[in-house]
Write an enzyme that holds these catalytic residues in place. Sequence first.
Site, mmCIF file in Angstrom:
data_model
loop_
_atom_site.group_PDB
_atom_site.id
_atom_site.type_symbol
_atom_site.label_atom_id
_atom_site.label_comp_id
_atom_site.label_asym_id
_atom_site.label_seq_id
_atom_site.Cartn_x
_atom_site.Cartn_y
_atom_site.Cartn_z
ATOM 1 N N PRO A 1 -1.998 2.365 -11.192
ATOM 2 C CA PRO A 1 -1.638 3.411 -12.147
ATOM 3 C C PRO A 1 -0.556 4.364 -11.647
ATOM 4 O O PRO A 1 -0.546 4.757 -10.477
ATOM 5 C CB PRO A 1 -2.957 4.169 -12.355
ATOM 6 C CG PRO A 1 -3.820 3.798 -11.206
ATOM 7 C CD PRO A 1 -3.412 2.412 -10.814
ATOM 8 N N ASN A 2 0.338 4.667 -12.565
ATOM 9 C CA ASN A 2 1.423 5.648 -12.384
ATOM 10 C C ASN A 2 2.553 5.154 -11.483
ATOM 11 O O ASN A 2 3.554 5.845 -11.318
ATOM 12 C CB ASN A 2 0.869 6.997 -11.862
ATOM 13 C CG ASN A 2 -0.150 7.572 -12.804
ATOM 14 O OD1 ASN A 2 0.123 7.704 -13.999
ATOM 15 N ND2 ASN A 2 -1.339 7.868 -12.321
ATOM 16 N N TYR B 1 7.256 10.538 -3.520
ATOM 17 C CA TYR B 1 7.370 9.082 -3.705
ATOM 18 C C TYR B 1 8.814 8.567 -3.687
ATOM 19 O O TYR B 1 9.023 7.358 -3.795
ATOM 20 C CB TYR B 1 6.692 8.676 -5.027
ATOM 21 C CG TYR B 1 5.213 8.994 -5.052
ATOM 22 C CD1 TYR B 1 4.324 8.316 -4.218
ATOM 23 C CD2 TYR B 1 4.693 9.972 -5.899
ATOM 24 C CE1 TYR B 1 2.971 8.611 -4.212
ATOM 25 C CE2 TYR B 1 3.335 10.282 -5.906
ATOM 26 C CZ TYR B 1 2.484 9.590 -5.062
ATOM 27 O OH TYR B 1 1.140 9.885 -5.065
ATOM 28 N N ASN C 1 -1.004 -1.906 -4.005
ATOM 29 C CA ASN C 1 -1.021 -0.449 -4.050
ATOM 30 C C ASN C 1 -1.801 -0.081 -5.313
ATOM 31 O O ASN C 1 -1.262 -0.112 -6.421
ATOM 32 C CB ASN C 1 0.393 0.135 -4.098
ATOM 33 C CG ASN C 1 0.372 1.668 -4.025
ATOM 34 O OD1 ASN C 1 -0.674 2.282 -4.206
ATOM 35 N ND2 ASN C 1 1.524 2.265 -3.786
ATOM 36 N N ALA D 1 -4.405 5.648 -7.442
ATOM 37 C CA ALA D 1 -5.613 6.475 -7.349
ATOM 38 C C ALA D 1 -6.902 5.648 -7.404
ATOM 39 O O ALA D 1 -7.946 6.110 -6.923
ATOM 40 C CB ALA D 1 -5.604 7.517 -8.466
ATOM 41 N N HIS E 1 -9.118 5.224 -4.321
ATOM 42 C CA HIS E 1 -10.083 6.233 -3.885
ATOM 43 C C HIS E 1 -11.344 6.273 -4.756
ATOM 44 O O HIS E 1 -12.238 7.065 -4.496
ATOM 45 C CB HIS E 1 -9.412 7.624 -3.900
ATOM 46 C CG HIS E 1 -8.017 7.619 -3.348
ATOM 47 N ND1 HIS E 1 -7.735 7.263 -2.056
ATOM 48 C CD2 HIS E 1 -6.808 7.886 -3.928
ATOM 49 C CE1 HIS E 1 -6.421 7.335 -1.851
ATOM 50 N NE2 HIS E 1 -5.836 7.706 -2.978
ATOM 51 N N ASP F 1 -15.008 -4.819 -4.832
ATOM 52 C CA ASP F 1 -15.762 -6.069 -5.011
ATOM 53 C C ASP F 1 -14.833 -7.238 -5.282
ATOM 54 O O ASP F 1 -15.065 -8.353 -4.804
ATOM 55 C CB ASP F 1 -16.756 -5.928 -6.174
ATOM 56 C CG ASP F 1 -17.993 -5.132 -5.786
ATOM 57 O OD1 ASP F 1 -18.194 -4.888 -4.570
ATOM 58 O OD2 ASP F 1 -18.757 -4.748 -6.693
ATOM 59 N N GLU G 1 -3.328 -3.416 1.848
ATOM 60 C CA GLU G 1 -3.314 -2.157 1.090
ATOM 61 C C GLU G 1 -2.072 -1.354 1.492
ATOM 62 O O GLU G 1 -1.819 -1.159 2.680
ATOM 63 C CB GLU G 1 -4.584 -1.365 1.436
ATOM 64 C CG GLU G 1 -4.655 0.015 0.807
ATOM 65 C CD GLU G 1 -5.904 0.778 1.261
ATOM 66 O OE1 GLU G 1 -6.828 0.178 1.865
ATOM 67 O OE2 GLU G 1 -5.936 1.997 1.013
ATOM 68 N N HIS H 1 0.301 2.226 0.676
ATOM 69 C CA HIS H 1 0.569 3.501 0.004
ATOM 70 C C HIS H 1 1.944 3.986 0.435
ATOM 71 O O HIS H 1 2.269 3.952 1.631
ATOM 72 C CB HIS H 1 -0.486 4.553 0.369
ATOM 73 C CG HIS H 1 -1.856 4.105 -0.011
ATOM 74 N ND1 HIS H 1 -2.276 4.071 -1.310
ATOM 75 C CD2 HIS H 1 -2.856 3.597 0.738
ATOM 76 C CE1 HIS H 1 -3.499 3.575 -1.352
ATOM 77 N NE2 HIS H 1 -3.881 3.264 -0.122
ATOM 78 N N ILE H 2 2.695 4.430 -0.521
ATOM 79 C CA ILE H 2 4.049 4.914 -0.256
ATOM 80 C C ILE H 2 3.982 6.201 0.582
ATOM 81 O O ILE H 2 4.720 6.372 1.549
ATOM 82 C CB ILE H 2 4.771 5.156 -1.596
ATOM 83 C CG1 ILE H 2 4.975 3.802 -2.293
ATOM 84 C CG2 ILE H 2 6.084 5.899 -1.402
ATOM 85 C CD1 ILE H 2 5.265 3.913 -3.765
ATOM 86 N N SER H 3 3.092 7.084 0.192
ATOM 87 C CA SER H 3 2.930 8.354 0.910
ATOM 88 C C SER H 3 1.897 8.189 2.021
ATOM 89 O O SER H 3 1.101 7.243 2.020
ATOM 90 C CB SER H 3 2.466 9.443 -0.068
ATOM 91 O OG SER H 3 1.197 9.113 -0.607
ATOM 92 N N ARG I 1 -7.877 11.887 -1.064
ATOM 93 C CA ARG I 1 -7.075 10.674 -0.831
ATOM 94 C C ARG I 1 -7.380 10.029 0.526
ATOM 95 O O ARG I 1 -6.812 9.009 0.875
ATOM 96 C CB ARG I 1 -5.575 10.988 -0.900
ATOM 97 C CG ARG I 1 -5.116 11.453 -2.265
ATOM 98 C CD ARG I 1 -3.608 11.639 -2.312
ATOM 99 N NE ARG I 1 -3.259 12.596 -3.331
ATOM 100 C CZ ARG I 1 -3.106 12.299 -4.632
ATOM 101 N NH1 ARG I 1 -3.238 11.071 -5.048
ATOM 102 N NH2 ARG I 1 -2.806 13.245 -5.507
#
Length: 143
Positions: A9-10, A22, A71, A74, A77, A84, A95, A97-99, A108
């Site tokens: 998302p986003n 970002y 990625n 949200a 989290h 699962d 996994e 994450h950009i940040s 987070r």
Amino acid sequence: MKIQIINGPNLNLLGVREPGIYGNSSFESYLPQLRQRFPDVEIDCYQSNNEGRLIDKLQEVGFTCDGVVLNAGAYTHTSIALHDCVRSLPCPVVEVHISNVHQREAFRHHSYLSPVCLGVICGFGLKGYELAVEGILNAKCGV
Ligand code: DQA
């Protein structure tokens, strides 16, 4: 060799969403660079804002491709359903994450995905996707 990138998302708003966190590039503008870096790898890309669609995509590709770069935004989290799903797949999932989520809000800092992923990359901007593909190639064929 086939690797699937899945953005949650986003992440369709990259380039316009909170550029201080970002960056200024959209994912579409970064993708050619990533593909050029790995000319022998078929890199497909999927984005959805919907948790169920992310699970559908993971189930669709996770039994046949060589790895997934995920990625989950949200949902990282919050989502036991994604946890699962990832643990059900035979392919390695990295996994991303950009940040650097650990420099940010406490909510987070926990990931439902990290325990079931091959590895985690965060804080390197879009470059993290490249590092994740390298991680999968390294795990698959030691390059
Ligand atoms: C993110 C970090 C998440 O906490 C956030 O919800 C995102 C993006 C990242 O790439 O840094 O949407 O996954």
